[in-house]
Design a protein around this motif. Structure first.
Motif, short mmCIF file in Angstrom:
data_model
loop_
_atom_site.label_atom_id
_atom_site.label_comp_id
_atom_site.label_asym_id
_atom_site.label_seq_id
_atom_site.Cartn_x
_atom_site.Cartn_y
_atom_site.Cartn_z
N UNK A 1 0.84 -1.20 0.00
CA UNK A 1 0.00 0.00 0.00
C UNK A 1 0.87 1.26 0.00
N UNK A 2 0.77 2.05 -1.05
CA UNK A 2 1.56 3.28 -1.18
C UNK A 2 1.22 4.28 -0.06
N UNK A 3 -0.07 4.46 0.22
CA UNK A 3 -0.49 5.38 1.28
C UNK A 3 0.04 4.95 2.64
N UNK A 4 0.09 3.63 2.85
CA UNK A 4 0.62 3.10 4.12
C UNK A 4 2.09 3.48 4.29
N UNK A 5 2.84 3.40 3.20
CA UNK A 5 4.26 3.73 3.25
C UNK A 5 4.45 5.24 3.48
N UNK A 6 3.59 6.05 2.88
CA UNK A 6 3.69 7.50 3.04
C UNK A 6 3.37 7.96 4.46
N UNK A 7 2.38 7.32 5.10
CA UNK A 7 1.96 7.76 6.43
C UNK A 7 2.85 7.19 7.54
N UNK A 8 3.62 6.15 7.25
CA UNK A 8 4.43 5.47 8.28
C UNK A 8 5.35 6.42 9.05
N UNK A 9 6.13 7.30 8.39
CA UNK A 9 6.99 8.20 9.17
C UNK A 9 6.20 9.22 9.98
N UNK A 10 5.05 9.62 9.49
CA UNK A 10 4.19 10.56 10.21
C UNK A 10 3.63 9.86 11.46
N UNK A 11 3.21 8.62 11.30
CA UNK A 11 2.69 7.82 12.42
C UNK A 11 3.77 7.67 13.50
N UNK A 12 5.00 7.42 13.08
CA UNK A 12 6.12 7.30 14.02
C UNK A 12 6.38 8.63 14.74
N UNK A 13 6.26 9.72 14.01
CA UNK A 13 6.43 11.05 14.61
C UNK A 13 5.36 11.31 15.66
N UNK A 14 4.11 10.93 15.37
CA UNK A 14 3.02 11.11 16.33
C UNK A 14 3.21 10.23 17.57
N UNK A 15 3.79 9.05 17.38
CA UNK A 15 4.07 8.18 18.53
C UNK A 15 5.01 8.87 19.50
N UNK A 16 5.98 9.60 18.97
CA UNK A 16 6.92 10.35 19.82
C UNK A 16 6.24 11.56 20.44
N UNK A 17 5.37 12.21 19.68
CA UNK A 17 4.71 13.43 20.13
C UNK A 17 3.64 13.16 21.19
N UNK A 18 3.03 11.96 21.14
CA UNK A 18 1.95 11.59 22.06
C UNK A 18 2.31 10.29 22.79
N UNK A 19 3.32 10.34 23.67
CA UNK A 19 3.84 9.11 24.28
C UNK A 19 2.92 8.42 25.28
#
Length: 127
Positions: free
Chosen positions: A40-58
């Motif tokens: 899934x192309x969209x899945x690959x695009x959102x993955x780094x954003x999802x990781x960033x949010x994991x750090x932002x909302x621990x």
């Protein structure tokens, strides 16, 4: 299997997934699940954003489920489109949506994100 706060936890087996969900339930934490696939192309695009949010909302638990690996879990949540995000607390689904939309993802996280959720929410839903 345990990961530090602020990290995305990739679940590769149903046992890992169930253990993470049980741990989050016991702590009263918000769980955000990214149901994705490797193609899934969209899945690959959102993955780094999802990781960033994991750090932002621990205080939330960020899980990643590859539906090709965990078909049984994907079937339980009726996943047919990718990426699909589920927001769960105390065993209950709060919301879900489909699509690689960083703004919608963050807005939905903010809607349900509570630091110290287990002590602030008081009553837990019973299974």
């Amino acid at each position: 299997m345990a990961a530090a706060e602020g990290a995305v936890i990739a679940c590769h087996t149903k046992d890992e997934f169930d253990a993470q969900m049980a741990k989050a339930y016991e702590a009263g934490k918000l769980v955000i699940i990214d149901f994705m696939t490797s193609w899934c192309h969209g899945c690959q695009e959102i993955a780094p954003v999802y990781a960033e949010y994991a750090k932002k909302y621990p205080a939330a638990v960020f899980l990643k489920v590859n539906t090709e690996e965990l078909e049984e879990v994907a079937k339980k949540y009726n996943i047919h489109s990718y990426p699909t995000f589920f927001f769960i607390r105390n065993g209950g689904t709060l919301e879900s949506f489909v699509g690689a939309d960083p703004e919608k993802l963050e807005d939905t996280i903010k809607k349900y994100y509570v630091v110290g959720a287990s002590s602030c929410l008081g009553v837990r839903l019973r299974r």
